[in-house]
Design a protein around this motif. Structure first.
Motif, short mmCIF file in Angstrom:
data_model
loop_
_atom_site.label_atom_id
_atom_site.label_comp_id
_atom_site.label_asym_id
_atom_site.label_seq_id
_atom_site.Cartn_x
_atom_site.Cartn_y
_atom_site.Cartn_z
N VAL A 124 12.58 7.43 92.99
CA VAL A 124 11.94 6.38 92.18
C VAL A 124 10.51 6.15 92.66
CG1 VAL A 124 11.97 3.93 91.64
CG2 VAL A 124 14.08 5.25 91.52
N TYR A 125 10.32 6.13 93.97
CA TYR A 125 8.97 5.95 94.51
C TYR A 125 8.07 7.15 94.17
CZ TYR A 125 10.32 1.81 97.11
OH TYR A 125 10.75 0.55 97.45
N VAL A 126 8.67 8.34 94.14
CA VAL A 126 7.90 9.52 93.74
C VAL A 126 7.46 9.40 92.29
CG1 VAL A 126 8.01 12.01 93.34
CG2 VAL A 126 8.99 11.04 95.43
N LEU A 127 8.36 8.91 91.43
CA LEU A 127 8.01 8.73 90.01
C LEU A 127 6.95 7.65 89.82
CD1 LEU A 127 11.56 8.96 88.36
CD2 LEU A 127 9.73 10.66 88.30
N LEU A 128 6.92 6.67 90.71
CA LEU A 128 5.95 5.59 90.59
C LEU A 128 4.60 5.96 91.18
CD1 LEU A 128 8.12 2.46 91.49
CD2 LEU A 128 7.25 3.08 89.24
N PHE A 129 4.62 6.53 92.39
CA PHE A 129 3.38 6.71 93.14
C PHE A 129 2.97 8.17 93.33
CE2 PHE A 129 5.47 2.83 94.97
CZ PHE A 129 4.65 1.92 94.33
N GLY A 130 3.75 9.11 92.81
CA GLY A 130 3.40 10.52 92.93
C GLY A 130 2.16 10.87 92.11
N ALA A 131 1.66 12.08 92.34
CA ALA A 131 0.44 12.51 91.64
C ALA A 131 0.59 12.47 90.12
CB ALA A 131 0.05 13.91 92.09
N GLN A 132 1.81 12.74 89.64
CA GLN A 132 2.07 12.71 88.20
C GLN A 132 2.86 11.46 87.79
OE1 GLN A 132 0.60 15.08 86.48
NE2 GLN A 132 -0.06 16.04 88.42
N GLY A 133 2.95 10.49 88.71
CA GLY A 133 3.71 9.28 88.44
C GLY A 133 2.93 8.25 87.65
N TRP A 134 3.56 7.09 87.46
CA TRP A 134 2.94 6.04 86.66
C TRP A 134 1.61 5.58 87.25
CZ3 TRP A 134 7.58 2.30 85.19
CH2 TRP A 134 8.47 3.02 84.40
N PHE A 135 1.59 5.36 88.56
CA PHE A 135 0.38 4.84 89.21
C PHE A 135 -0.38 5.92 89.98
CE2 PHE A 135 3.63 1.41 89.28
CZ PHE A 135 3.06 0.59 88.33
N GLY A 136 0.11 7.17 89.91
CA GLY A 136 -0.50 8.25 90.68
C GLY A 136 -1.97 8.46 90.40
N PRO A 137 -2.39 8.62 89.13
CA PRO A 137 -3.81 8.84 88.85
C PRO A 137 -4.70 7.71 89.34
CG PRO A 137 -2.47 9.45 86.96
CD PRO A 137 -1.56 8.77 87.94
N TRP A 138 -4.25 6.48 89.14
CA TRP A 138 -5.07 5.33 89.60
C TRP A 138 -5.19 5.33 91.12
CZ3 TRP A 138 -4.46 1.10 92.78
CH2 TRP A 138 -5.40 0.09 92.65
N LEU A 139 -4.09 5.62 91.83
CA LEU A 139 -4.14 5.67 93.29
C LEU A 139 -5.06 6.79 93.77
CD1 LEU A 139 -0.33 5.15 94.07
CD2 LEU A 139 -2.16 3.50 94.44
N THR A 140 -5.03 7.93 93.07
CA THR A 140 -5.90 9.04 93.44
C THR A 140 -7.36 8.68 93.24
OG1 THR A 140 -4.16 10.62 92.83
CG2 THR A 140 -6.41 11.47 93.01
N ASP A 141 -7.66 8.03 92.13
CA ASP A 141 -9.05 7.64 91.84
C ASP A 141 -9.59 6.67 92.89
OD1 ASP A 141 -8.99 9.23 89.61
OD2 ASP A 141 -8.50 7.59 88.23
N HIS A 142 -8.72 5.83 93.43
CA HIS A 142 -9.16 4.84 94.41
C HIS A 142 -8.87 5.28 95.85
CE1 HIS A 142 -9.04 2.46 90.68
NE2 HIS A 142 -9.86 1.62 91.28
N ASP A 143 -8.50 6.55 96.01
CA ASP A 143 -8.27 7.13 97.34
C ASP A 143 -7.25 6.31 98.14
OD1 ASP A 143 -8.59 9.06 99.27
OD2 ASP A 143 -10.22 8.00 100.29
N ILE A 144 -6.16 5.92 97.46
CA ILE A 144 -5.08 5.18 98.11
C ILE A 144 -3.88 6.11 98.21
CG2 ILE A 144 -3.53 3.20 97.99
CD1 ILE A 144 -5.67 1.76 96.36
N LYS A 145 -3.38 6.31 99.40
CA LYS A 145 -2.27 7.23 99.62
C LYS A 145 -1.03 6.46 100.02
CE LYS A 145 -1.43 11.79 101.61
NZ LYS A 145 -1.94 12.83 102.52
N ILE A 146 0.02 6.59 99.21
CA ILE A 146 1.29 5.93 99.50
C ILE A 146 2.35 6.95 99.86
CG2 ILE A 146 3.16 4.54 98.53
CD1 ILE A 146 1.10 2.97 97.00
#
Length: 295
Positions: A124-146
């Motif tokens: 579930v966390y992979v689906l949320l925060f992974g590179a192709q997840g719901w929040f993945g692109p936004w986290l990548t743009d802001h250089d936030i690694k979960i």
């Protein structure tokens, strides 16, 4: 008359007891089971860890990757346990002391980690925060690694451990009722003062018991952490993951050395848990005797 009643009670108790051979057989079966599935594996862990001597054991434990795994395990537990402590106390206080809409839903959500596989929680966390997840692109743009970092490991650990404190406190606080808190409020005490002076002393042993169980699960968690960690050696491996990697590499001595540390933590946890259970039993017995004396 009371003597006759006592004799009858003793006679009934004696008649309901099982024959001696049944009791001894049950005890023997229990001891055999504990020996085969608990004591023998435990002894095997320490034996294998020390099979090449103390120097090899010490080198295995002091290996940089092992030290990193130990450090990360304590960091994850050190963050997850206090968070679950705060959540557990707040949830138990709300459920035990108040009636509100959605109370049954909250109880169901607290039990969710007991019914969901830890591996599924990690996915579930992979689906949320992974590179192709719901929040993945936004986290990548802001250089936030979960994921594949400490935040993901902490989130996974929090999820699988958050029921323990709440589930330990809810029945305890429900049994105690809210009369003492209501009396304190009537006498002019504030909400925080009521909590620290009345509620907390009454639940301290149950709270500590829940924290011990939560910490034990946090340090031994494998499934959810394995999914979100990425198995980056020296960076995102906790102690259970380090044991798996060493074992798969046929470095059995090092694997059992790290496993022995987890076993030692388990034994310490068991000792503390036994002590707390004894104190809880004494406190409950003293409370019952006090109420009997008052009546």
């Amino acid at each position: 008359m009371s003597a006759v009643l006592d004799d009858r009670s003793q006679a009934r108790a004696t008649n309901t007891l099982e024959p001696g051979w049944v009791r001894y057989a049950l005890i023997a079966v229990a001891l055999l089971f504990l020996t085969l599935f608990l004591f023998v594996p435990l002894v095997a862990v320490f034996t294998e860890a020390l099979t090449k001597g103390w120097d090899t054991y010490r080198e295995s434990v002091l290996d940089p990757d092992a030290l990193s795994a130990i450090k990360l395990t304590f960091i994850a537990a050190g963050i997850a346990v206090p968070l679950n402590l705060v959540f557990g106390v707040a949830a138990a206080w709300a459920i035990a002391k108040f009636d509100f809409a959605g109370k049954s839903v909250l109880l169901t959500l607290i039990d969710l980690p007991f019914s969901v596989s830890p591996v599924i929680a990690g996915l579930v966390y992979v689906l949320l925060f992974g590179a192709q997840g719901w929040f993945g692109p936004w986290l990548t743009d802001h250089d936030i690694k979960i994921l594949f970092a400490v935040p993901g490991i902490v989130l996974a650990t929090v999820f699988v451990t958050f029921p323990f404190v709440a589930r330990e406190l809810i029945p305890l606080m429900q049994a105690q009722g809210s009369e003492e808190e209501e009396a304190a409020l009537v006498l002019g005490a504030s909400g925080w003062k009521t909590f620290f002076k009345v509620t907390l002393p009454n639940i301290k042993w149950g709270l500590l018991y829940g924290v011990i169980l939560c910490n034990a699960r946090a340090m031994g968690e494998f499934g959810a952490v394995s999914v979100v960690s990425g198995h980056i050696r020296g960076e995102t491996n906790t102690m259970p993951l380090q044991v798996e990697i060493l074992y798969n590499e046929y470095d059995f001595t090092a694997a059992f050395a790290i496993a022995s540390l987890l076993a030692l933590l388990a034994l310490v946890t068991l000792a503390v848990k036994t002590f707390i259970e004894w104190r809880m039993h004494r406190a409950h017995k003293a409370s019952v005797q006090g109420r009997t004396t008052e009546h």
